[in-house]
Design an enzyme around this catalytic site. Structure first.
Site, short mmCIF file in Angstrom:
data_model
loop_
_atom_site.label_atom_id
_atom_site.label_comp_id
_atom_site.label_asym_id
_atom_site.label_seq_id
_atom_site.Cartn_x
_atom_site.Cartn_y
_atom_site.Cartn_z
N ILE A 180 0.74 -1.15 -0.06
CA ILE A 180 -0.04 -0.01 -0.02
C ILE A 180 0.82 1.19 0.00
O ILE A 180 1.58 1.45 1.04
CB ILE A 180 -0.78 0.13 1.14
CG1 ILE A 180 -1.62 -1.14 1.31
CG2 ILE A 180 -1.60 1.37 1.51
CD1 ILE A 180 -2.31 -1.56 2.58
N GLY A 181 0.77 2.15 -0.97
CA GLY A 181 1.48 3.17 -1.16
C GLY A 181 0.70 4.39 -0.56
O GLY A 181 0.53 5.25 -1.53
N SER A 199 1.36 6.07 2.72
CA SER A 199 2.27 7.21 3.88
C SER A 199 3.39 7.63 2.84
O SER A 199 3.92 6.86 2.14
CB SER A 199 2.69 6.33 5.03
OG SER A 199 1.26 6.16 5.71
N GLU A 259 -9.91 -1.84 4.00
CA GLU A 259 -8.59 -1.92 5.04
C GLU A 259 -9.05 -2.25 6.32
O GLU A 259 -8.58 -2.38 7.15
CB GLU A 259 -7.88 -0.94 4.52
CG GLU A 259 -6.56 -0.99 5.42
CD GLU A 259 -5.34 -0.29 4.84
OE1 GLU A 259 -5.31 0.56 3.82
OE2 GLU A 259 -4.41 -0.06 5.57
#
Lengths: 372, 383
Positions: B130-131, B133, B249
């Site tokens: 997951i990109g 932060s 999520e």
């Protein structure tokens, strides 16, 4: 086993339930005014409100149609109880609704008036030449002195248990009020005559060690959800209206986070109470009630604390309505077994079966589609 | 009146049948010694397990058959995931791809991306990170600075991402990237892209967490080229898309079952005759868990009906992770055991050590408790 059904046509019942709950809300909002709550707090019974809910048929919501009731599911009945607590109806609608359901399912006939349920000690039935007589003491009976009937469990000389629907009579009553000023009455029974129409063999569902206390806990869990929802609604309204430092206090993150935490507690309590309603009449009902009463009781303390904190000094006054709901939360979490009682019961059941058995127990508790 | 949609009805009969199949599969895996429950969790990365689970039909459960999925309901997938978690199965490799990346690509990806990626996710052989932060954009997701600029046939990416779970072994990330001006609400100018981790212009640097594990990474993009076909949704739509992705999520059983195995070990360690304190405190945890199971199933049902339960998902994660943080505290109160990661003969001490060292992340990853409470507060009509 108690076989109170969940209505077969679920979608039809959903539509009907939505209308019924809306009407119930309107009826209660009309009758249970701040003035009515204040009068009840001072000891008056809300006759007009009781007449209205009776006329709407709510006390017989969970009684099967063939026995003269509405034949609704326990899930819908649970919602009615929640709504009554959302308005803090100061009368034993929930007790009557559940007691009527238990009595009719045991084969008794539905009755008129207030019915309450009682737990007690030394409740013994003995046979005399004139018929059965009942002795023992009943403790903390909700509206015991007002009730036309009291549902209780008593044992006979052979040790067999019976369900008894005891009619009202002039008896010495010691009335004690809980912190919400709801009457909780103690009665001593000495050789009270019980006729055959008032006696039924104890249904299997009530043979549990916690007996009627389990059904009392069911009621209080549903009620706590309703009172928590109302307390939170009041706190949200207040947070949006009350201004300090030039803006509504609901704009402050500290206040927002308290209210979000309370919302989480409300949601968890609602989910737990719903498990109990879905489990009504099934083998997992005792476990589900234990979960519901334990979880709702814990949430009630936190939600009451937060809602008072948000209301500041105003919520501490008699003038503001918040206390009608928070005092009920504090009373109800203690009645019919406080959290520790039910937690211990869950813990013993879980540990007794070991870690690997826990997961199937939890899964079985949640409603699943056997009816699909 | 505040009202959240937690009106769970019941799990469908189909889901309960699948439950029996998953249990049989997991039992066979366990008996064959293919995993050790108390040493595994949803973050344990085991590609071989993921491929076997996929072959058995337990990955890509909700995805269309045309893309290799099972085309079953979200409640069937819900049952599969909760059974995996309860068994302590090592489902970390496919977890993110199955939970949020594949649904996101199916909803908003190009046909090219769907055909390229989704069948491999369903086969249990394609893994995602997951990109979201960045070093200066943690909870404040709208502050992302990694920038994509238009070029011939695609975009050129420069910048970096951080806390990227499994970036060193994932095939792809879905990254939230700045493509334009933020605008007055700060939510504009963001776009989601699928990043092919095997393409040039990407450097991954490991970050070891406090338990010594390497899950997190920092990812640097230098003139990394993303073709148009790997854009997710429309340019500038990124904020809405990321919000939807977060509902997947935040609401699943992984948000209150991360340390379920510790509860199991605790119950076994206490034994069949608990004292009163042990019974009361264990019973309290079980009551919490039962409520969460019902809440989470409600959100799964809402997701299945495309009802976008963003606030309900935030509530599940807030209440769920508080419960997860509570389990090790109760465990150490009830059992005087000194925790140790290499107490080989004592699964309880080992699990306790592992959970204590992972627990701080429970209330951080996927949105901190504080962010979740702000999401909830907005849902309550505050601010």
């Amino acid at each position: 086993m108690l076989d109170i059904h969940t209505a077969p046509a679920a979608s039809e019942e959903d539509d009907f339930a939505a209308i019924l709950l809306e009407q119930t809300d309107r009826l209660l909002a009309h009758h249970v005014t701040p003035a009515a709550l204040k009068a009840a707090d001072e000891g008056a019974f809300p006759l007009a409100a009781w007449a209205a809910v009776s006329e709407a048929g709510l006390p017989l919501a969970l009684v099967p149609e063939e026995a003269g009731g509405a034949g609704l599911s326990a899930v819908t009945a649970g919602q009615i109880i929640r709504r009554s607590a959302y308005h803090a109806l100061p009368a034993p609608l929930a007790e009557t609704l559940i007691a009527q359901a238990l009595w009719t399912r045991a084969g008794g006939a539905a009755v008129d008036g207030i019915v309450t349920l009682a737990t007690g000690t030394g409740l013994a039935l003995s046979s005399t030449a004139q018929g059965a007589v009942l002795s023992g003491t009943l403790a903390s009976v909700p509206w015991g002195a007002h009730a036309s009937f009291i549902l209780l469990i008593a044992h006979d000389g052979d040790g067999s248990a019976h369900l008894v629907l005891l009619p009202h009579a002039d008896r010495p009553v010691r009335t004690r009020r809980n912190v919400a000023n709801e009457p909780r009455d103690s009665l001593t029974l000495e050789n009270v005559h019980v006729d055959a129409d008032s006696l039924r063999p104890l249904p299997a569902a009530l043979a549990d060690a916690d007996g009627l206390m389990m059904f009392g806990a069911f009621i209080r869990a549903q009620q706590m959800v309703g009172a928590m929802e109302r307390s939170l609604d009041l706190a949200l309204t207040y947070a949006n209206e009350r201004k300090q430092f030039g803006k509504p206090i609901g704009r402050f993150q500290a206040v927002q986070h308290m209210l979000a935490e309370a919302a989480g507690q409300c949601a968890a309590a609602g989910a737990a109470a719903q498990l109990a309603a879905s489990a009504w009449g099934g083998a997992h009902f005792p476990f589900a009630v234990a979960v519901a009463k334990a979880r709702c009781g814990e949430a009630a303390g936190k939600v009451a604390e937060i809602c008072h904190q948000v209301h500041g000094a105003m919520g501490f006054t008699h003038e503001h309505p918040l206390h009608f709901f928070t005092r009920r939360l504090w009373a109800w979490r203690d009645e019919f077994g406080r959290e520790a009682h039910w937690q211990e019961r869950i813990g013993r059941a879980v540990c007794g079966q070991g870690g690997d058995a826990l997961w199937p127990m939890l899964v079985a508790l949640r409603p699943s589609g056997a009816q699909d | 009146m505040q009202s959240f949609r937690f009106g769970f009805d019941h799990l469908p009969a189909e889901a309960e049948q699948v439950r029996q199949d998953v249990r049989a599969f997991l039992q066979a895996e366990r008996e064959a010694g293919l995993f050790v429950p108390h040493r595994c969790s949803w973050s344990t990365f085991d590609p071989a397990f993921s491929r076997r689970a996929a072959a058995a039909g337990f990955v890509g459960v909700t995805l269309p058959k045309a893309y290799g999925g099972q085309e079953r309901s979200s409640l069937v997938r819900f049952v599969v995931t909760e059974e995996m978690l309860a068994a302590g199965a090592p489902c970390g490799a496919h977890w993110i791809a199955d939970r949020q990346s594949a649904p996101q690509i199916l909803r908003h990806g190009t046909e090219y991306a769907k055909n390229l990626i989704v069948p491999r996710i369903c086969a249990g052989e394609c893994y995602f990170g997951i990109g979201m932060s960045e070093p200066d954009s943690g909870s404040d997701l709208a502050a992302v600075r990694t920038r994509a600029t238009r070029t011939e046939g695609g975009f050129v990416l420069n910048g970096s991402k951080i806390w990227t779970t499994n970036a060193h072994r994932a095939d792809y990330l879905i990254a939230l990237v700045r493509t334009g001006d933020a605008g007055p609400d700060r939510h504009g100018g963001l776009t989601q892209f699928i990043i092919d981790m095997s393409a040039p212009g990407i450097v991954v640097r490991p970050i070891y967490d406090l338990s010594g594990h390497h899950e997190f990474n920092e990812v640097f993009f230098t003139d990394h080229l993303v073709p148009d076909a790997l854009m997710v949704g429309e340019e500038g739509q990124g904020w809405d898309l990321v919000t939807q992705e977060l509902a997947f999520e935040r609401s699943g059983p992984d948000r209150f079952m991360s340390d379920y195995r510790l509860l199991v070990e605790l119950v076994d360690r206490i034994g069949q005759e608990p004292d009163r304190q042990q019974a009361v405190e264990t019973g309290r945890l079980v009551a919490h868990m039962a409520a969460l199971m019902n809440m989470s199933a409600s959100v799964a049902a809402l997701l299945g009906r495309n009802e976008m339960p963003n606030v309900e998902a935030a509530l599940v994660k807030d209440v769920g992770t508080a419960f997860e943080r509570d389990i090790p505290e109760v465990a150490r109160r009830l059992m005087p055991v000194e925790s140790s990661l290499d107490a080989q003969d004592d699964p309880f001490a080992e699990t306790l050590a592992d959970v204590m060292l992972r627990a701080p992340s429970f209330t951080l990853r996927g949105g901190t408790r504080e962010i979740l409470r702000s999401v909830t507060a907005r849902g309550l009509g505050l601010r």
